[in-house]
Design an enzyme around this catalytic site. Structure first.
Site, PDB file in Angstrom:
ATOM      1  N   TYR A 142       0.824  -1.210   0.000  1.00 37.48           N
ATOM      2  CA  TYR A 142       0.000   0.000   0.000  1.00 37.48           C
ATOM      3  C   TYR A 142       0.862   1.266   0.000  1.00 37.48           C
ATOM      4  O   TYR A 142       0.368   2.350  -0.301  1.00 37.48           O
ATOM      5  CB  TYR A 142      -0.941   0.035   1.218  1.00 37.48           C
ATOM      6  CG  TYR A 142      -2.021  -1.036   1.181  1.00 37.48           C
ATOM      7  CD1 TYR A 142      -2.299  -1.728   0.007  1.00 37.48           C
ATOM      8  CD2 TYR A 142      -2.754  -1.355   2.305  1.00 37.48           C
ATOM      9  CE1 TYR A 142      -3.274  -2.710  -0.025  1.00 37.48           C
ATOM     10  CE2 TYR A 142      -3.746  -2.332   2.273  1.00 37.48           C
ATOM     11  CZ  TYR A 142      -3.987  -3.003   1.107  1.00 37.48           C
ATOM     12  OH  TYR A 142      -4.962  -3.982   1.058  1.00 37.48           O
ATOM     13  N   LYS A 193       3.421 -15.403   1.334  1.00 36.59           N
ATOM     14  CA  LYS A 193       3.424 -16.247   0.139  1.00 36.59           C
ATOM     15  C   LYS A 193       4.864 -16.401  -0.349  1.00 36.59           C
ATOM     16  O   LYS A 193       5.268 -15.810  -1.355  1.00 36.59           O
ATOM     17  CB  LYS A 193       2.493 -15.662  -0.932  1.00 36.59           C
ATOM     18  CG  LYS A 193       1.049 -15.980  -0.574  1.00 36.59           C
ATOM     19  CD  LYS A 193       0.056 -15.928  -1.698  1.00 36.59           C
ATOM     20  CE  LYS A 193       0.385 -16.724  -2.909  1.00 36.59           C
ATOM     21  NZ  LYS A 193      -0.321 -18.031  -2.960  1.00 36.59           N
ATOM     22  N   ASP A 226      -2.901 -17.865   1.177  1.00 33.54           N
ATOM     23  CA  ASP A 226      -4.128 -18.339   0.518  1.00 33.54           C
ATOM     24  C   ASP A 226      -4.698 -19.546   1.268  1.00 33.54           C
ATOM     25  O   ASP A 226      -5.913 -19.654   1.490  1.00 33.54           O
ATOM     26  CB  ASP A 226      -3.897 -18.662  -0.969  1.00 33.54           C
ATOM     27  CG  ASP A 226      -2.663 -19.511  -1.210  1.00 33.54           C
ATOM     28  OD1 ASP A 226      -1.804 -19.606  -0.310  1.00 33.54           O
ATOM     29  OD2 ASP A 226      -2.552 -20.097  -2.305  1.00 33.54           O
ATOM     30  N   ASP A 250      -5.196  -7.199   5.623  1.00 34.92           N
ATOM     31  CA  ASP A 250      -6.426  -6.495   5.275  1.00 34.92           C
ATOM     32  C   ASP A 250      -7.519  -7.511   4.930  1.00 34.92           C
ATOM     33  O   ASP A 250      -8.650  -7.457   5.429  1.00 34.92           O
ATOM     34  CB  ASP A 250      -6.117  -5.597   4.058  1.00 34.92           C
ATOM     35  CG  ASP A 250      -7.145  -4.510   3.868  1.00 34.92           C
ATOM     36  OD1 ASP A 250      -8.110  -4.452   4.646  1.00 34.92           O
ATOM     37  OD2 ASP A 250      -6.992  -3.712   2.921  1.00 34.92           O
ATOM     38  N   ASP A 254     -10.663  -9.240   7.545  1.00 37.88           N
ATOM     39  CA  ASP A 254     -12.077  -9.101   7.183  1.00 37.88           C
ATOM     40  C   ASP A 254     -12.784 -10.459   7.137  1.00 37.88           C
ATOM     41  O   ASP A 254     -13.957 -10.573   7.501  1.00 37.88           O
ATOM     42  CB  ASP A 254     -12.232  -8.382   5.837  1.00 37.88           C
ATOM     43  CG  ASP A 254     -12.284  -6.870   6.020  1.00 37.88           C
ATOM     44  OD1 ASP A 254     -11.940  -6.397   7.130  1.00 37.88           O
ATOM     45  OD2 ASP A 254     -12.661  -6.152   5.079  1.00 37.88           O
TER      46      ASP A 254
END
Ligand code: NAD
Length: 370
Positions: A142, A193, A226, A250, A254
């Site tokens: 970000y 990852k 993942d 993020d 959620d």
């Protein structure tokens, strides 16, 4: 008796309504002599823009920097959709995060047995869930440069975001996760990852190193981000503390949030670096939800996420673990007794308003504290 400086920033929409319920609990703690809270209040977001033309004033920022903790309600709403970009309500929150150096975001996901049916997952998968996601908040994709959209010679456009992490950034977030795990279930899962990203390779190496050298007694597991997303909906109770970068955090936080049923139930904490001299961290506590303009001013908002955020402040900024436990228990008892605001009520179930819910928690809290 310890004295703490607390800055209350209720903000916009339902922010002031839910903050009102937190004030009652803070006042009670002071009256009981658990600790003395010297609390100040200021404007942030749209309300600050209306009064001062900015989303947070320099004076409020100065108070925030001097405070032991900041409690933040919510900002934003349609009224301010057209204000200049640099003064939009969210700019107040972003400045607080930046100037306080809040690099660690802690989001607990707790599923109270009484609310297990509000989750989209089956009761036995979520009932009793109690995990914390520790998300790196100031680095990663970000913020990394270059970050741009360029037009190529053939007229096509190309967008670039850059994922960057340094050893120091990973070490400090890993330490937050390990320290937290020591006070909970003593287990950390680190998600990245490494199979396709160099930043994942480094993340994995550094977390492993910090673990080996500083926290060998905490159980550490590495998981691909993942796979972690799948595990969170398959068997979320396998986790205790989950640490990950800004982007994966993020998304994963959620997912975890929805396991618990409602936005109105979710507290969060954002912590800065430990001050070498005092051992204190800058800290901001806020519910995950926004200003909910659709229900603002109606007395319908669920105050439990805001009250839970105060609970996190008691635990992490004021070292009042017993009071924090009592507050968590008060919330669980109120829910077990069947009290519901509209957002967590089942179809046909009676719902109470913001102040009734806040008063009920205060009453249970008084009992729990003796
Ligand atoms: P929201 O979280 O405000 O609301 C989403 C839905 O959840 C709404 O239906 C709302 O009524 C409900 N809800 C949220 N909190 C609740 C509570 N405590 N009790 C009962 N119901 C609750 O998100 P949104 O509608 O996407 O955004 C509204 C405004 O809030 C926007 O201006 C947005 O920019 C802002 N926002 C601010 C923050 C923040 O201050 N940190 C975070 C998210 C959104």
């Amino acid at each position: 008796m310890a004295t703490f400086n607390l800055l209350l920033l209720p903000g916009d929409g339902i922010g002031p309504e839910v903050m009102g319920e937190v004030r009652k609990i803070v006042d009670f703690l002071s009256r009981q002599g658990v600790a003395r809270f010297e609390s100040e209040s200021d404007l942030v977001g749209g309300s600050a823009f209306d009064a001062h033309g900015v989303a947070i004033t320099d004076a409020a920022m100065k108070t925030a920097l001097a405070a032991d903790a900041v409690l933040f309600g919510a900002v934003g709403g349609p009224k301010w959709d057209k204000v200049p970009y640099q003064h939009r309500p969210e700019a107040g929150l972003l400045r607080l995060r930046k100037d306080l150096g809040l690099f660690a975001n802690l989001r607990p996901a707790i599923c109270y047995p009484a609310l297990a049916d509000a989750s989209s997952l089956k009761r036995d998968v979520v009932e009793g869930l109690d995990i914390v996601i520790v998300r790196e908040l100031t680095g990663g994709v970000y913020f990394g440069e270059p970050k741009e959209i360029v037009t190529l010679e053939n007229g096509e456009k190309r967008a670039v975001d850059t994922q960057i992490y340094t050893t120091g950034e990973i070490e400090r977030i890993a330490r937050v996760a390990f320290e937290l795990a020591k006070k909970r279930g003593n287990k950390v899962a680190s998600a990245e990852k490494r199979n396709v990203m160099k930043s994942g390779v480094l993340w994995n190496e550094v977390v492993t190193h910090v673990h080996k050298n500083e926290y060998p007694d905490v159980a550490l597991e590495h998981v691909l981000a993942d796979n972690c997303a799948m595990q969170l909906v398959r068997q979320p109770k396998q986790y205790d503390v989950l640490v990950t970068d800004n982007l994966f955090g993020d998304v994963l936080s959620d997912i975890a949030a929805m396991l618990t049923g409602s936005l109105g139930m979710l507290p969060s904490a954002s912590l800065g670096a430990e001050d070498a001299a005092t051992g204190k961290r800058k800290a901001l506590y806020e519910p995950v939800h926004g200003s909910a303009p659709d229900i603002a001013g109606k007395g319908l908002a669920n105050p439990l996420a805001m009250i839970g955020s105060l609970g996190m402040a008691l635990r992490y900024s004021f070292n009042l673990g017993d009071a924090a436990d009592a507050l968590d228990k008060a919330i669980a008892n109120v829910l077990a007794a069947g009290l519901r605001t509209k957002d967590i009520a089942a179809a046909g179930q009676n719902a109470v308003g913001t102040t009734d819910m806040g008063d009920a928690v205060l009453k249970e809290f008084q009992k729990a504290l003796g």
